[in-house]
Design a protein around this motif. Structure first.
Motif, mmCIF file in Angstrom:
data_model
loop_
_atom_site.group_PDB
_atom_site.id
_atom_site.type_symbol
_atom_site.label_atom_id
_atom_site.label_comp_id
_atom_site.label_asym_id
_atom_site.label_seq_id
_atom_site.Cartn_x
_atom_site.Cartn_y
_atom_site.Cartn_z
ATOM 1 N N GLU A 164 0.823 -1.257 -0.046
ATOM 2 C CA GLU A 164 -0.050 0.093 0.031
ATOM 3 C C GLU A 164 0.914 1.306 -0.117
ATOM 4 N N CYS A 165 1.801 1.240 0.860
ATOM 5 C CA CYS A 165 2.814 2.421 0.787
ATOM 6 C C CYS A 165 3.383 2.678 -0.679
ATOM 7 N N LEU A 166 3.929 1.399 -1.331
ATOM 8 C CA LEU A 166 4.497 1.703 -2.555
ATOM 9 C C LEU A 166 3.474 2.219 -3.640
ATOM 10 N N ARG A 167 2.256 1.899 -3.458
ATOM 11 C CA ARG A 167 1.082 1.930 -4.358
ATOM 12 C C ARG A 167 0.885 3.328 -4.138
ATOM 13 N N ASP A 168 0.790 3.986 -2.745
ATOM 14 C CA ASP A 168 0.702 5.382 -2.659
ATOM 15 C C ASP A 168 1.756 6.461 -3.230
ATOM 16 N N LEU A 169 2.962 5.721 -3.253
ATOM 17 C CA LEU A 169 3.938 6.466 -3.885
ATOM 18 C C LEU A 169 3.758 6.630 -5.552
ATOM 19 N N GLY A 170 3.013 5.805 -5.976
ATOM 20 C CA GLY A 170 2.693 5.932 -7.238
ATOM 21 C C GLY A 170 3.191 4.856 -8.203
ATOM 22 N N VAL A 171 4.111 3.810 -7.430
ATOM 23 C CA VAL A 171 4.688 3.004 -8.122
ATOM 24 C C VAL A 171 3.752 1.575 -8.515
ATOM 25 N N ARG A 172 3.840 0.849 -9.584
ATOM 26 C CA ARG A 172 2.870 0.073 -10.101
ATOM 27 C C ARG A 172 3.283 -1.448 -9.604
ATOM 28 N N LYS A 189 -8.501 -8.913 -4.631
ATOM 29 C CA LYS A 189 -9.367 -7.552 -4.446
ATOM 30 C C LYS A 189 -8.794 -6.778 -3.098
ATOM 31 N N ASN A 190 -8.051 -7.323 -2.465
ATOM 32 C CA ASN A 190 -7.634 -6.565 -1.256
ATOM 33 C C ASN A 190 -6.006 -6.128 -1.336
ATOM 34 N N ILE A 191 -5.540 -6.757 -2.339
ATOM 35 C CA ILE A 191 -4.235 -6.322 -2.493
ATOM 36 C C ILE A 191 -3.979 -5.254 -3.687
ATOM 37 N N PRO A 192 -3.263 -4.236 -3.211
ATOM 38 C CA PRO A 192 -3.134 -2.997 -4.110
ATOM 39 C C PRO A 192 -2.477 -3.479 -5.527
ATOM 40 N N VAL A 193 -2.911 -3.915 -6.490
ATOM 41 C CA VAL A 193 -2.526 -4.559 -7.721
ATOM 42 C C VAL A 193 -2.703 -3.764 -8.957
ATOM 43 N N ALA A 223 -8.609 -11.000 -15.109
ATOM 44 C CA ALA A 223 -7.853 -9.749 -14.726
ATOM 45 C C ALA A 223 -8.709 -8.601 -15.273
ATOM 46 N N HIS A 224 -9.415 -8.532 -16.402
ATOM 47 C CA HIS A 224 -10.014 -7.605 -17.010
ATOM 48 C C HIS A 224 -11.205 -7.133 -16.113
ATOM 49 N N SER A 225 -11.945 -8.329 -15.547
ATOM 50 C CA SER A 225 -12.890 -7.780 -14.661
ATOM 51 C C SER A 225 -12.608 -7.081 -13.258
ATOM 52 N N LEU A 226 -11.110 -7.442 -13.138
ATOM 53 C CA LEU A 226 -10.731 -6.537 -11.808
ATOM 54 C C LEU A 226 -9.865 -5.332 -12.248
ATOM 55 N N GLU A 227 -10.280 -4.850 -13.684
ATOM 56 C CA GLU A 227 -9.535 -3.940 -14.079
ATOM 57 C C GLU A 227 -7.900 -3.749 -14.022
ATOM 58 N N LEU A 228 -7.373 -4.794 -14.301
ATOM 59 C CA LEU A 228 -5.806 -5.165 -14.274
ATOM 60 C C LEU A 228 -5.488 -5.658 -15.805
#
Ligand code: C2E
Ligand code: CA
Length: 292
Positions: A164-172, A189-193, A223-228
């Motif tokens: 979550e910290c990494l995602r908040d930095l803007g990293v993918r 769905k609980n993992i920021p991916v 993946a597409h249904s989870l917008e990944l």
């Protein structure tokens, strides 16, 4: 081996293996100082237009005495010993520095770096990532961190906090080797991916095996249904790249494009590369037959 009647059997081969493992773990920090560790890069193509959109950083070790060591020989050992965090920081800083070099050269290439389970419990990792990006003036979205489902599951609580910290930095964040680890689909769905990488064991035989094709198709739909977005890894020939294109994967990576190579070699390869869009011949033939 039962109760107190333990019998320990030493096999000559096993002992050699143990000594070699110890050696590898002990030598890692010296190797990092002595430039024995090199980062190779493997390109990834955007299937929509055939352009090269990014690279994966893959580490190589030319050990002074043991010779060339493939990652599978030293990554698990250094991970177990905890020294992998030094290696990760080295690969991160090399990859981001190389990303800056390519940007200055006119190539907009995202870089992906692999993280281990240990890295996911390292609460200082986001600070290091931020520092490395700042030092090189590279935008965070140019960096993708690849993590496996199994490494996240080793300590899901701490891993999610770090991610979550990494995602908040803007990293993918990318889920690597998808389909081979724990079946943690519910956790996704609980993992920021942002991205799923379909494991090469499903992609390599995609044209010879209907079951593999079904798995790849289902994974892409999920993946597409989870917008990944989806990376198909292990594309070894033209038929495979055509098939994953028609199944809707966004990105492909594999020997068909290039093996992992040193940065200079990839720069030269990129200057000669011609973007090609691959469509599934099989599908097109069927479409023609229907139209006729
Ligand atoms: P991975 O993350 O699944 O990386 C992809 C592996 O598949 C790479 O092997 C790559 O060379 C190989 N590959 C790519 N395309 C094809 C293809 O078309 N056909 C075939 N047969 N293979 C293909 P490599 O470089 O030997 O790396 C093995 C593993 O070592 C990686 O698997 C990753 O788990 C680990 N690794 C490599 N570098 C690092 C690193 O810097 N940090 C960490 N934590 N792990 C790393
Ligand atoms: Ca990977």
């Amino acid at each position: 081996q039962s109760g107190s009647d333990r019998v320990v059997v030493y096999e000559a081969g096993r002992e050699d293996e143990f000594v070699r493992r110890l050696r590898v773990v002990n030598d890692l920090r010296t190797a990092l100082r002595h430039n024995e560790i090199q980062v190779f890069y493997q390109p990834k193509a955007r299937l929509e237009d055939g352009t090269i959109c990014g690279v994966e950083a893959l580490v190589r070790w030319h050990h002074a005495e043991l010779g060339f060591l493939p990652p599978d020989e030293f990554i698990p050992a250094t991970e177990q010993a905890g020294t992998i965090v030094h290696l990760t920081r080295y690969v991160l800083s090399e990859a981001v520095r190389q990303c800056r070099y390519w940007l200055d050269f006119g190539f907009e290439l995202e870089v992906s770096v692999n993280l281990s389970a240990r890295d996911l419990t390292d609460e200082y990792l986001p600070y290091h990532v931020l520092q490395i990006l700042k030092d090189n003036e590279v935008r965070p979205e140019m960096l993708t961190l690849e993590v496996t489902e199994s490494s996240i599951m080793e300590d899901i609580g701490r891993s999610v906090l770090v991610l979550e910290c990494l995602r908040d930095l803007g990293v993918r964040i990318s889920i690597d080797d998808f389909g081979t680890g724990h079946s943690s689909l519910a956790q996704l769905k609980n993992i920021p991916v942002h991205e799923l990488k379909i494991d090469k064991s499903f992609v390599m035989p995609i044209c010879d095996d209907r079951q593999n094709e079904a798995i790849v198709r289902a994974t892409i739909e999920l993946a597409h249904s989870l917008e990944l977005s989806v990376v198909a890894e292990g594309v070894e020939d033209e038929n495979a790249i055509r098939r994953v294109t028609s199944l809707g994967a966004e990105i492909a990576q594999g020997y068909f494009l290039s093996k992992p190579v040193p940065a200079e070699e990839l720069t030269e390869w990129l200057t000669k590369y011609t973007p090609t869009v691959y469509r599934d011949r099989r599908k097109t033939d069927r479409a023609f037959a229907r139209e006729a």
